[in-house]
Design a protein around this motif. Structure first.
Motif, PDB file in Angstrom:
ATOM      1  N   ASN A  57      -6.667  17.257 -24.568  1.00 33.71           N
ATOM      2  CA  ASN A  57      -6.274  15.854 -24.717  1.00 33.71           C
ATOM      3  C   ASN A  57      -5.467  15.384 -23.507  1.00 33.71           C
ATOM      4  N   PRO A  58      -5.552  14.107 -23.147  1.00 33.37           N
ATOM      5  CA  PRO A  58      -4.754  13.624 -22.009  1.00 33.37           C
ATOM      6  C   PRO A  58      -3.249  13.744 -22.208  1.00 33.37           C
ATOM      7  N   VAL A  59      -2.780  13.768 -23.458  1.00 32.93           N
ATOM      8  CA  VAL A  59      -1.344  13.803 -23.740  1.00 32.93           C
ATOM      9  C   VAL A  59      -1.027  15.041 -24.564  1.00 32.93           C
ATOM     10  N   ALA A  60      -0.019  15.778 -24.135  1.00 32.32           N
ATOM     11  CA  ALA A  60       0.486  16.925 -24.888  1.00 32.32           C
ATOM     12  C   ALA A  60       1.808  16.519 -25.542  1.00 32.32           C
ATOM     13  N   LEU A  61       1.865  16.545 -26.870  1.00 31.06           N
ATOM     14  CA  LEU A  61       3.055  16.066 -27.575  1.00 31.06           C
ATOM     15  C   LEU A  61       4.276  16.928 -27.304  1.00 31.06           C
ATOM     16  N   GLU A  62       4.090  18.214 -27.039  1.00 28.91           N
ATOM     17  CA  GLU A  62       5.244  19.079 -26.781  1.00 28.91           C
ATOM     18  C   GLU A  62       5.894  18.768 -25.440  1.00 28.91           C
ATOM     19  N   ARG A  63       5.234  18.045 -24.572  1.00 28.12           N
ATOM     20  CA  ARG A  63       5.825  17.676 -23.279  1.00 28.12           C
ATOM     21  C   ARG A  63       6.276  16.224 -23.242  1.00 28.12           C
ATOM     22  N   LEU A  64       6.299  15.577 -24.395  1.00 25.11           N
ATOM     23  CA  LEU A  64       6.643  14.157 -24.489  1.00 25.11           C
ATOM     24  C   LEU A  64       7.928  13.982 -25.289  1.00 25.11           C
ATOM     25  N   THR A  65       8.864  13.235 -24.754  1.00 31.63           N
ATOM     26  CA  THR A  65      10.104  12.888 -25.456  1.00 31.63           C
ATOM     27  C   THR A  65      10.331  11.377 -25.352  1.00 31.63           C
ATOM     28  N   TYR A  66      10.937  10.826 -26.395  1.00 34.08           N
ATOM     29  CA  TYR A  66      11.199   9.381 -26.447  1.00 34.08           C
ATOM     30  C   TYR A  66      12.674   9.142 -26.734  1.00 34.08           C
ATOM     31  N   ASP A  67      13.322   8.413 -25.850  1.00 29.59           N
ATOM     32  CA  ASP A  67      14.723   8.046 -26.014  1.00 29.59           C
ATOM     33  C   ASP A  67      14.775   6.668 -26.661  1.00 29.59           C
ATOM     34  N   ARG A  68      15.090   6.654 -27.953  1.00 30.37           N
ATOM     35  CA  ARG A  68      15.068   5.392 -28.678  1.00 30.37           C
ATOM     36  C   ARG A  68      16.157   4.442 -28.185  1.00 30.37           C
TER      37      ARG A  68
END
Length: 356
Positions: free
Chosen positions: A179-190
């Protein structure tokens, strides 16, 4: 969706293991195109499929040429990837190729030699010819790109899979179609309204992390969604649908693994000659034919010192420049030069009229 895509990959790799992949060694071939061509694939999505066909034909021609057998069927699974390490737009191809080809009787012949540099050059010429044929480039633009010292094309063939390591083959296929996006390498600062995405590379220009606006990251991800009807996984040669269907009708399902014939040992000169045949198919010019007498040339040495190469090329360019051809001379002047002294001026004849 990364979650749905993971489920699809699990089903697909299980089908590869049980149905598609032959019990022969395989090799991963990764083909990259320069940045100048990537924008064309963004606005013309089917172009990446055309490049995949060119890549499959180039790899097949390389294996057939080096083995010396024109009837070999090479099994190729092509995964069209459009993303880079940071989910950026980076179209390239991942090929899972049988490390050789199948004869008409089913015998498997291994790939005798691998030369990524010459394979890259053949792939570059074929892609540029495709762009000219589709009228995306003209002949001058393609010829100009051939003069680039760093072409931007790259072929990697170092990953090899033995015939008995099916687990590694399925993991490699899952990596090729990830997949183009790996969730384990993604973080979101709310609180900061920022998305941080970490690269999967530990070094190089794409290593590290990148923090962007959430809408910008969503826009970056959306460009990787293929158009309706656009197939991102393709099969060629031995793995194409029609040959597989014909084999299932002709061969019982309980047939054993194919016999593997080792590749013939090639001398370095023979390898160069066979690669010349491959380049002749791409260039439509025999690189080992003398341009003057059309006789067969042979490799006598490899020059790797840049100073010697520059000296030879400078000498050849100097000889190629034609010498200026002197034009027709004007008739001799009857007037005396202005710098001639009066003592040497010509005397007037006695019967000539005096001036004035």
């Amino acid at each position: 969706c990364p979650s749905c895509h993971a489920k699809r990959l699990a089903i697909w790799t299980q089908w590869l293991d049980t149905t598609l992949l032959a019990p022969v060694p395989h090799r991963q071939v990764v083909l990259t195109i320069p940045k100048r061509l990537r924008a064309y694939c963004l606005y013309r999505r089917r172009l990446l499929g055309e490049i995949a066909r060119v890549a499959a034909r180039t790899v097949t021609a390389a294996i057939r040429t080096l083995t010396g057998e024109r009837d070999l069927a090479v099994g190729i699974v092509v995964c069209l990837q459009t993303h880079g390490s940071r989910a950026n737009w980076h179209p390239h191809l991942h090929l899972l190729v049988t490390d050789g080809g199948f004869r008409p009787d089913g015998t498997f012949v291994t790939w005798p030699a691998h030369d990524a540099a010459r394979l890259t050059e053949a792939f570059r010429r074929a892609v540029l010819r495709l762009f000219v044929r589709l009228e995306l480039f003209d002949e001058d633009q393609a010829a100009g790109m051939l003069t680039w010292p760093h072409s931007g094309f790259h072929v990697h063939t170092a990953v090899w899979v033995p015939e008995d390591d099916r687990a590694f083959a399925t993991r490699l296929a899952r990596y090729c179609a990830r997949n183009p996006v790996a969730l384990e390498r993604l973080t979101y600062d709310r609180a900061a309204h920022a998305v941080t995405y970490r690269s999967d590379k530990s070094e190089g220009p794409t290593a590290g992390t990148e923090t962007v606006d959430p809408l910008e990251f969503l826009a970056r991800v959306l460009v990787h969604i293929p158009d309706k009807g656009h197939v991102t996984t393709r099969y060629y040669g031995w793995y194409a649908n029609r040959p597989r269907g014909m084999r299932l009708k002709a061969t019982p399902a309980a047939a054993g693994p194919p016999a593997i014939a080792p590749a013939p040992r090639l001398a370095p000169t023979e390898v160069a000659r066979r690669w010349a045949l491959l380049l002749q198919q791409i260039f439509e010019v025999d690189p080992l034919a003398c341009p003057t007498c059309r006789g067969a040339m042979r490799v006598v040495a490899f020059i790797t010192q840049s100073s010697v190469i520059d000296q030879i090329l400078t000498h050849l360019r100097t000889r190629a420049v034609p010498a200026p051809h002197p034009g027709a001379r004007s008739p001799p002047s009857t007037r005396a030069p202005a710098s001639r002294s009066p003592a040497r001026a010509p005397r007037l004849a006695a019967d000539a009229p005096s001036p004035g």
